[in-house]
Enzyme design. Structure first.
Site, PDB file in Angstrom:
ATOM      1  N   ALA A 120     -12.171   4.699  47.522  1.00  9.87           N
ATOM      2  CA  ALA A 120     -11.005   4.045  48.108  1.00  9.87           C
ATOM      3  C   ALA A 120     -10.657   4.782  49.410  1.00  9.87           C
ATOM      4  CB  ALA A 120      -9.835   4.092  47.129  1.00  9.87           C
TER       5      ALA A 120
ATOM      6  N   SER B 248      -2.991   9.367  51.441  1.00  7.03           N
ATOM      7  CA  SER B 248      -4.136   9.155  50.569  1.00  7.03           C
ATOM      8  C   SER B 248      -3.793   8.047  49.576  1.00  7.03           C
ATOM      9  CB  SER B 248      -4.492  10.464  49.852  1.00  7.03           C
ATOM     10  OG  SER B 248      -5.751  10.366  49.243  1.00  7.03           O
ATOM     11  N   ASN B 249      -4.481   7.988  48.468  1.00  8.18           N
ATOM     12  CA  ASN B 249      -4.161   6.986  47.451  1.00  8.18           C
ATOM     13  C   ASN B 249      -4.501   7.536  46.073  1.00  8.18           C
ATOM     14  OD1 ASN B 249      -6.983   6.130  46.704  1.00  8.18           O
ATOM     15  ND2 ASN B 249      -6.993   5.669  48.900  1.00  8.18           N
ATOM     16  N   ALA B 250      -4.266   6.720  45.041  1.00  4.23           N
ATOM     17  CA  ALA B 250      -4.302   7.240  43.669  1.00  4.23           C
ATOM     18  C   ALA B 250      -5.677   7.191  43.011  1.00  4.23           C
ATOM     19  CB  ALA B 250      -3.301   6.451  42.815  1.00  4.23           C
ATOM     20  N   SER B 251      -6.725   6.936  43.773  1.00  2.46           N
ATOM     21  CA  SER B 251      -8.062   6.873  43.154  1.00  2.46           C
ATOM     22  C   SER B 251      -8.430   8.232  42.545  1.00  2.46           C
ATOM     23  CB  SER B 251      -9.079   6.485  44.233  1.00  2.46           C
ATOM     24  OG  SER B 251     -10.381   6.584  43.699  1.00  2.46           O
TER      25      SER B 251
END
Ligand code: CTP
Length: 222
Positions: A93, A24-27
């Protein structure tokens, strides 16, 4: 604004590696949430499609809320909602890649020190939604993207604007320690295909969302 629908996406998507691990990502969902809140008086249908977001960014007022997990689910949710008269703002994102195979069981530590996961590309949502709308109705589907960059903001944002055929792109610098993702202040630039339309400097995401809202409502006023 004479759109029937405004769809705002928010947050990160998740792609599972095994039952306990994901990419995943940090959004945080903060930008998408505040944008949706700005549109709360919009007279048509406001649709908020979110992936993984902080709880406080999960339920903007006056919108239909759709929760998704993966990039493909986000694409499908948009396809289900999109009409020929829609403003789509992709503040989410989405994960660009997903594991080629998902393990049904938790992957155990191997004896080797290195472990490889083969990834495959996810669909690009902004590019793909176009093909689900009648070609002759496409001109009333307006797509606005974001460009999260760590370098060469202007060049990268403009390349994405062209590649994805967007009306506007909102570019900002992101970095895990300071700017862009999450709670902190940030600066953004709004580009059209012809010029830098607006710059919003060192502002909170709330303020940036407000400015983006004012810009878009002016651009699309009846
Ligand atoms: N986006 C999308 N579908 C994806 C990935 C991104 O529609 N699979 C959208 C984002 O919501 C954003 C815009 O495309 O509005 C640009 O996203 P960004 O992550 O900055 O760029 P990418 O297109 O993913 O390109 P790269 O990762 O190479 O920078």
């Amino acid at each position: 604004m004479n759109f029937q629908k405004i769809i705002i996406t928010s947050g990160a998507t998740k792609e599972w590696i095994d039952p306990v691990r994901f990419i995943s990502n940090a959004s945080s969902g903060k930008m998408g949430f505040h944008l949706a809140e700005e549109f709360k008086n919009f007279s048509g249908n406001l649709i908020y499609i979110h992936g993984s977001v902080l709880e406080k960014y999960s339920s903007p007022k006056n919108s239909k809320i759709i929760s998704v997990e993966t990039t493909e689910e986000m694409l499908n949710a948009i396809i289900n909602e999109i009409t020929e008269n829609t403003l789509l703002i992709m503040a989410a994102a989405p994960a660009d890649f997903k594991p080629k195979k998902q393990s049904e069981q938790k992957i155990k530590k191997e004896k080797e020190n290195n472990f490889f996961i083969e990834l495959e590309k996810n669909p690009d949502i902004l590019l793909n939604v176009k093909s689900f709308v009648d070609e002759n109705k496409l001109e009333n589907v307006i797509r606005v993207g974001f460009a999260a960059e760590t370098e060469n903001l202007e060049f990268n944002a403009n390349s994405k604007l062209k590649k994805k055929g967007l009306k506007y792109i909102i570019g900002n610098y992101v970095n895990k320690s300071s700017l862009g993702f999450g709670e902190v202040e940030s600066s953004v630039k709004i580009f059209s295909s012809t010029k830098l339309e607006k710059e919003i400097i060192d502002s909170s995401k709330e303020k940036i969302a407000k400015e983006i809202y004012h810009f878009l409502s002016h651009e699309f006023k009846n």
